[in-house]
Design a protein around this motif. Structure first.
Motif, PDB file in Angstrom:
ATOM      1  N   MET A  70       0.837  -1.211   0.000  1.00  0.00           N
ATOM      2  CA  MET A  70       0.000   0.000   0.000  1.00  0.00           C
ATOM      3  C   MET A  70       0.866   1.255   0.000  1.00  0.00           C
ATOM      4  SD  MET A  70      -3.034  -0.874   2.724  1.00  0.00           S
ATOM      5  CE  MET A  70      -3.908  -2.442   2.694  1.00  0.00           C
ATOM      6  N   ARG A  71       1.918   1.230   0.806  1.00  0.00           N
ATOM      7  CA  ARG A  71       2.805   2.392   0.899  1.00  0.00           C
ATOM      8  C   ARG A  71       3.506   2.633  -0.434  1.00  0.00           C
ATOM      9  NH1 ARG A  71       4.905   5.133   5.143  1.00  0.00           N
ATOM     10  NH2 ARG A  71       6.834   6.273   4.768  1.00  0.00           N
ATOM     11  N   GLU A  72       3.962   1.567  -1.063  1.00  0.00           N
ATOM     12  CA  GLU A  72       4.640   1.699  -2.353  1.00  0.00           C
ATOM     13  C   GLU A  72       3.699   2.249  -3.413  1.00  0.00           C
ATOM     14  OE1 GLU A  72       6.226  -1.475  -5.546  1.00  0.00           O
ATOM     15  OE2 GLU A  72       7.305  -1.534  -3.632  1.00  0.00           O
ATOM     16  N   ALA A  73       2.460   1.734  -3.434  1.00  0.00           N
ATOM     17  CA  ALA A  73       1.486   2.213  -4.410  1.00  0.00           C
ATOM     18  C   ALA A  73       1.157   3.685  -4.174  1.00  0.00           C
ATOM     19  CB  ALA A  73       0.212   1.373  -4.334  1.00  0.00           C
ATOM     20  N   ALA A  74       0.989   4.075  -2.912  1.00  0.00           N
ATOM     21  CA  ALA A  74       0.670   5.473  -2.596  1.00  0.00           C
ATOM     22  C   ALA A  74       1.832   6.395  -2.939  1.00  0.00           C
ATOM     23  CB  ALA A  74       0.320   5.604  -1.112  1.00  0.00           C
ATOM     24  N   LEU A  75       3.061   5.907  -2.780  1.00  0.00           N
ATOM     25  CA  LEU A  75       4.237   6.735  -3.054  1.00  0.00           C
ATOM     26  C   LEU A  75       4.511   6.865  -4.545  1.00  0.00           C
ATOM     27  CD1 LEU A  75       6.709   8.290  -2.006  1.00  0.00           C
ATOM     28  CD2 LEU A  75       7.935   6.112  -1.938  1.00  0.00           C
ATOM     29  N   LEU A  76       4.407   5.753  -5.287  1.00  0.00           N
ATOM     30  CA  LEU A  76       4.841   5.750  -6.681  1.00  0.00           C
ATOM     31  C   LEU A  76       3.724   6.035  -7.678  1.00  0.00           C
ATOM     32  CD1 LEU A  76       7.311   2.724  -6.611  1.00  0.00           C
ATOM     33  CD2 LEU A  76       7.755   5.143  -6.167  1.00  0.00           C
ATOM     34  N   ASP A  77       2.468   5.848  -7.278  1.00  0.00           N
ATOM     35  CA  ASP A  77       1.359   6.155  -8.187  1.00  0.00           C
ATOM     36  C   ASP A  77       0.169   6.708  -7.420  1.00  0.00           C
ATOM     37  OD1 ASP A  77      -0.112   6.433 -10.470  1.00  0.00           O
ATOM     38  OD2 ASP A  77      -0.619   4.304 -10.675  1.00  0.00           O
ATOM     39  N   PRO A  78       0.364   7.834  -6.711  1.00  0.00           N
ATOM     40  CA  PRO A  78      -0.721   8.374  -5.888  1.00  0.00           C
ATOM     41  C   PRO A  78      -1.933   8.815  -6.700  1.00  0.00           C
ATOM     42  CG  PRO A  78       1.108   9.924  -6.044  1.00  0.00           C
ATOM     43  CD  PRO A  78       1.588   8.639  -6.615  1.00  0.00           C
ATOM     44  N   LEU A  79      -1.721   9.209  -7.966  1.00  0.00           N
ATOM     45  CA  LEU A  79      -2.841   9.688  -8.779  1.00  0.00           C
ATOM     46  C   LEU A  79      -3.495   8.565  -9.582  1.00  0.00           C
ATOM     47  CD1 LEU A  79      -1.308  13.033 -10.095  1.00  0.00           C
ATOM     48  CD2 LEU A  79      -2.651  12.616  -8.028  1.00  0.00           C
ATOM     49  N   GLY A  80      -2.880   7.384  -9.558  1.00  0.00           N
ATOM     50  CA  GLY A  80      -3.445   6.274 -10.306  1.00  0.00           C
ATOM     51  C   GLY A  80      -3.993   5.172  -9.436  1.00  0.00           C
ATOM     52  N   ALA A  81      -3.359   4.989  -8.259  1.00  0.00           N
ATOM     53  CA  ALA A  81      -3.785   3.925  -7.345  1.00  0.00           C
ATOM     54  C   ALA A  81      -4.725   4.502  -6.288  1.00  0.00           C
ATOM     55  CB  ALA A  81      -2.572   3.298  -6.670  1.00  0.00           C
ATOM     56  N   THR A  82      -5.735   3.743  -5.928  1.00  0.00           N
ATOM     57  CA  THR A  82      -6.669   4.148  -4.879  1.00  0.00           C
ATOM     58  C   THR A  82      -6.348   3.368  -3.612  1.00  0.00           C
ATOM     59  OG1 THR A  82      -8.412   4.578  -6.501  1.00  0.00           O
ATOM     60  CG2 THR A  82      -9.093   4.296  -4.208  1.00  0.00           C
ATOM     61  N   LEU A  83      -6.123   4.090  -2.527  1.00  0.00           N
ATOM     62  CA  LEU A  83      -5.793   3.436  -1.265  1.00  0.00           C
ATOM     63  C   LEU A  83      -7.005   2.660  -0.748  1.00  0.00           C
ATOM     64  CD1 LEU A  83      -3.593   3.204   0.982  1.00  0.00           C
ATOM     65  CD2 LEU A  83      -4.794   5.066   2.138  1.00  0.00           C
ATOM     66  N   PRO A  84      -6.864   1.339  -0.509  1.00  0.00           N
ATOM     67  CA  PRO A  84      -7.981   0.538   0.013  1.00  0.00           C
ATOM     68  C   PRO A  84      -8.169   0.807   1.506  1.00  0.00           C
ATOM     69  CG  PRO A  84      -6.035  -0.844  -0.250  1.00  0.00           C
ATOM     70  CD  PRO A  84      -5.663   0.520  -0.771  1.00  0.00           C
ATOM     71  N   THR A  85      -8.895   1.882   1.822  1.00  0.00           N
ATOM     72  CA  THR A  85      -8.989   2.332   3.215  1.00  0.00           C
ATOM     73  C   THR A  85      -9.621   1.295   4.133  1.00  0.00           C
ATOM     74  OG1 THR A  85     -11.056   3.457   2.622  1.00  0.00           O
ATOM     75  CG2 THR A  85      -9.048   4.770   2.587  1.00  0.00           C
ATOM     76  N   ALA A  86     -10.645   0.582   3.636  1.00  0.00           N
ATOM     77  CA  ALA A  86     -11.291  -0.429   4.485  1.00  0.00           C
ATOM     78  C   ALA A  86     -10.305  -1.531   4.852  1.00  0.00           C
ATOM     79  CB  ALA A  86     -12.516  -1.007   3.780  1.00  0.00           C
ATOM     80  N   ARG A  87      -9.543  -1.973   3.859  1.00  0.00           N
ATOM     81  CA  ARG A  87      -8.549  -3.025   4.125  1.00  0.00           C
ATOM     82  C   ARG A  87      -7.438  -2.498   5.027  1.00  0.00           C
ATOM     83  NH1 ARG A  87      -7.665  -7.710   5.813  1.00  0.00           N
ATOM     84  NH2 ARG A  87      -5.602  -8.530   5.297  1.00  0.00           N
ATOM     85  N   LEU A  88      -7.054  -1.235   4.821  1.00  0.00           N
ATOM     86  CA  LEU A  88      -6.024  -0.647   5.681  1.00  0.00           C
ATOM     87  C   LEU A  88      -6.493  -0.622   7.131  1.00  0.00           C
ATOM     88  CD1 LEU A  88      -3.329   0.723   6.150  1.00  0.00           C
ATOM     89  CD2 LEU A  88      -4.353   2.894   5.438  1.00  0.00           C
ATOM     90  N   ASP A  89      -7.778  -0.316   7.347  1.00  0.00           N
ATOM     91  CA  ASP A  89      -8.324  -0.331   8.707  1.00  0.00           C
ATOM     92  C   ASP A  89      -8.181  -1.717   9.332  1.00  0.00           C
ATOM     93  OD1 ASP A  89      -9.049   2.311   8.572  1.00  0.00           O
ATOM     94  OD2 ASP A  89     -11.111   1.916   7.956  1.00  0.00           O
ATOM     95  N   GLN A  90      -8.493  -2.750   8.552  1.00  0.00           N
ATOM     96  CA  GLN A  90      -8.393  -4.119   9.055  1.00  0.00           C
ATOM     97  C   GLN A  90      -6.939  -4.489   9.368  1.00  0.00           C
ATOM     98  OE1 GLN A  90     -10.169  -6.340   5.869  1.00  0.00           O
ATOM     99  NE2 GLN A  90     -12.271  -5.920   6.516  1.00  0.00           N
ATOM    100  N   VAL A  91      -6.051  -4.109   8.464  1.00  0.00           N
ATOM    101  CA  VAL A  91      -4.628  -4.423   8.658  1.00  0.00           C
ATOM    102  C   VAL A  91      -4.088  -3.691   9.888  1.00  0.00           C
ATOM    103  CG1 VAL A  91      -2.323  -4.123   7.668  1.00  0.00           C
ATOM    104  CG2 VAL A  91      -4.187  -4.967   6.238  1.00  0.00           C
ATOM    105  N   LEU A  92      -4.463  -2.413  10.019  1.00  0.00           N
ATOM    106  CA  LEU A  92      -4.016  -1.640  11.176  1.00  0.00           C
ATOM    107  C   LEU A  92      -4.517  -2.261  12.481  1.00  0.00           C
ATOM    108  CD1 LEU A  92      -4.227   2.168  10.330  1.00  0.00           C
ATOM    109  CD2 LEU A  92      -2.357   0.998  11.467  1.00  0.00           C
TER     110      LEU A  92
END
Length: 388
Positions: free
Chosen positions: A191-213
Motif C-alpha cells: 500500500m505504501r509503495e502504491a501510494a508513493l509511486l502512483d498516488p494519482l493512479g492507485a486508490t488506497l484501500p482504506t477499508a482493508r487498511l483499517d483491518q490491517v491496522l
C-alpha cells in the motif's frame, strides 16, 4: 503592442521588471523547495502519476528556460541603462525593444519540442515570457497539489502502520520471538509503495487498511504485554506468590467454616471447599519452568493473576455463605417460636395439624445436622397454619 517607454519612465519600468523578476525567482525557488515536488522529482513513479508528472516536469523545464531568457534580457537592459547617467535616444530605443518588444528568442530544445516553448524562430516579449511561465507554473502546481492531497490523507495512517510494524519487529527481537504479523506487513509495504509511486493512479484501500491496522495494533499490544512481562516477571511472580498465599488463607477459612457448619447443618457434597491455591501454585511453577515464548507466558501469567483474585473472592464468599447457614437456622428457630406463641394466643396449640408441623420443625431445627431446607418448609407451613 505595449505603449513605448519614455525617457522619464525608463527607471520606473526597470524597477518594475526587477520586482517582477524577484517574484518569479521566489516562486521558482519555493516550488523547488516544496517537499512533494522534491519527492516526485526523485521517485521512480509509475502509472497515471508518471504520465501526469512527465508533462508537469516538461512544464518545469519550460519555466526554467523562460526564466533564463528573462534574466538574460534583464541583464542586457541593465547594461544598456548603465552606459550613461541620462538615457539617450539610442539607449531608449534599445530599452523599449528589450523591455516591451517581442525580441526574445528561445533556444530550440532539440528534437523533442517542449509544449510551452515557442518555435525556435519565434520571438516573444517579456510579458509573453511571464504569461507562459505562469501557465507552466500552474500546470506543475496542479500535479503537486493533487499528489500532496493524496499523500496528506494516506501517509499518516500508512506511517502509523509502518511504525507499528517496526516496533513489533523490535519487540520481537527483544523477546527472541517472531513478530507474527502474517500478511499485514507485506500489505502495508504494498500500500505504501502504491501510494508513493502512483498516488494519482492507485486508490488506497482504506477499508482493508483499517483491518490491517487493527491486526497490527492487536499483535503489537500482545508483544508489548509480553515485553512488560519479561521485564517485570520477578516482581509479578512475587506478587502472585503473595496473592496465592491469600487464596490459601481464604480457603482455610472456608474449610474451618465448613467443618463448623457441617456439624450442625446438613450440607451437600458440593459445599466442600476446593484446593484452588494448590492448582494456582502448580500453574505458577509451570509458567516459571516453561520454555514457551514470553507472549504465551504473558497470557498465562495474566490469566493466573485473574484466577488468583477470583479464587480468593470465591473462598471468602463461601466461608461467609457457610456461616450464614447458622444465622439462617437461628432465624428459623426464632420464627418457629414466634409462631408457637401466636398459636397459644389463638388457642391453636392443641390443633393436631399445627402440633404436628411444630413438632417436626422443632425436631429438625434442634437436631444436628439439621436439614435446613426441610426445616424452612415446615416453619413456613406451620406459620400459614397458625395465621389461617
Amino acid at each position: 503592442m505595449s505603449t513605448p517607454i519614455s525617457k522619464d519612465g525608463v527607471d520606473h519600468a526597470l524597477k518594475a521588471r526587477r520586482a517582477e523578476q524577484d517574484r518569479i525567482s521566489e516562486s521558482l525557488l519555493t516550488l523547488e523547495s516544496n517537499t512533494t515536488y522534491q519527492l516526485l522529482d526523485g521517485s521512480a513513479l509509475r502509472g497515471g502519476t508518471l504520465v501526469r508528472w512527465s508533462v508537469a516536469k516538461d512544464a518545469a523545464t519550460t519555466m526554467w528556460a523562460l526564466n533564463d531568457a528573462y534574466r538574460r534580457t534583464m541583464r542586457r537592459a541593465e547594461d544598456v541603462r548603465a552606459r550613461r547617467a541620462r538615457v539617450g535616444s539610442q539607449e531608449l530605443a534599445e530599452l523599449n525593444d528589450l523591455l516591451s518588444a517581442p525580441t526574445i528568442e528561445i533556444p530550440s530544445p532539440g528534437s523533442k519540442p517542449l509544449t510551452l516553448l515557442p518555435a525556435p524562430d519565434e520571438r516573444i516579449s517579456l510579458d509573453e515570457v511571464v504569461d507562459r511561465m505562469e501557465v507552466a507554473f500552474r500546470q506543475v502546481m496542479e500535479v503537486v497539489e493533487a499528489v500532496d492531497a493524496v499523500w496528506s490523507a494516506a501517509f499518516p495512517r500508512l506511517d502509523e502502520a509502518a511504525a507499528a510494524v517496526k516496533e513489533a519487529h523490535d519487540l520481537a527481537g527483544e523477546l527472541g520471538e517472531s513478530p507474527a504479523l502474517g500478511s499485514a506487513e507485506d500489505e502495508v509495504r504494498a500500500m505504501r509503495e502504491a501510494a508513493l509511486l502512483d498516488p494519482l493512479g492507485a486508490t488506497l484501500p482504506t477499508a482493508r487498511l483499517d483491518q490491517v491496522l487493527a491486526a497490527i495494533r492487536s499483535r503489537l499490544a500482545a508483544l508489548r504485554a509480553a515485553a512488560a512481562t519479561m521485564r517485570e516477571y520477578g516482581r509479578r511472580k512475587e506478587l502472585l506468590t503473595t496473592a496465592i498465599a491469600r487464596v490459601a488463607g481464604a480457603e482455610q477459612q472456608a474449610r474451618l467454616a465448613h467443618t463448623e457448619v457441617a456439624a450442625k447443618i446438613l450440607l451437600p457434597a458440593t459445599a466442600r471447599p476446593q484446593d484452588g491455591a494448590g492448582r494456582l501454585s502448580a500453574e505458577l511453577e509451570s509458567i516459571d519452568a516453561s520454555a514457551e515464548g514470553w507472549s504465551a507466558r504473558a497470557d498465562r501469567l495474566t490469566a493466573l493473576e485473574h484466577s488468583a483474585v477470583e479464587a480468593e473472592t470465591r473462598a471468602l464468599r463461601r466461608a461467609g455463605a457457610l456461616r450464614g447457614l447458622l444465622d439462617r437456622r437461628e432465624e428459623l428457630r426464632g420464627r418457629l417460636l414466634a409462631s408457637q406463641a401466636k398459636a397459644v394466643r389463638k388457642r391453636l396449640a392443641e390443633d393436631p395439624e399445627a402440633s404436628r408441623l411444630y413438632d417436626e420443625a422443632r425436631q429438625l431445627l434442634w437436631t444436628a445436622p439439621c436439614d435446613l431446607n426441610r426445616a424452612a418448609q415446615l416453619v413456613e407451613s406451620y406459620s400459614r397454619e397458625v395465621n389461617r
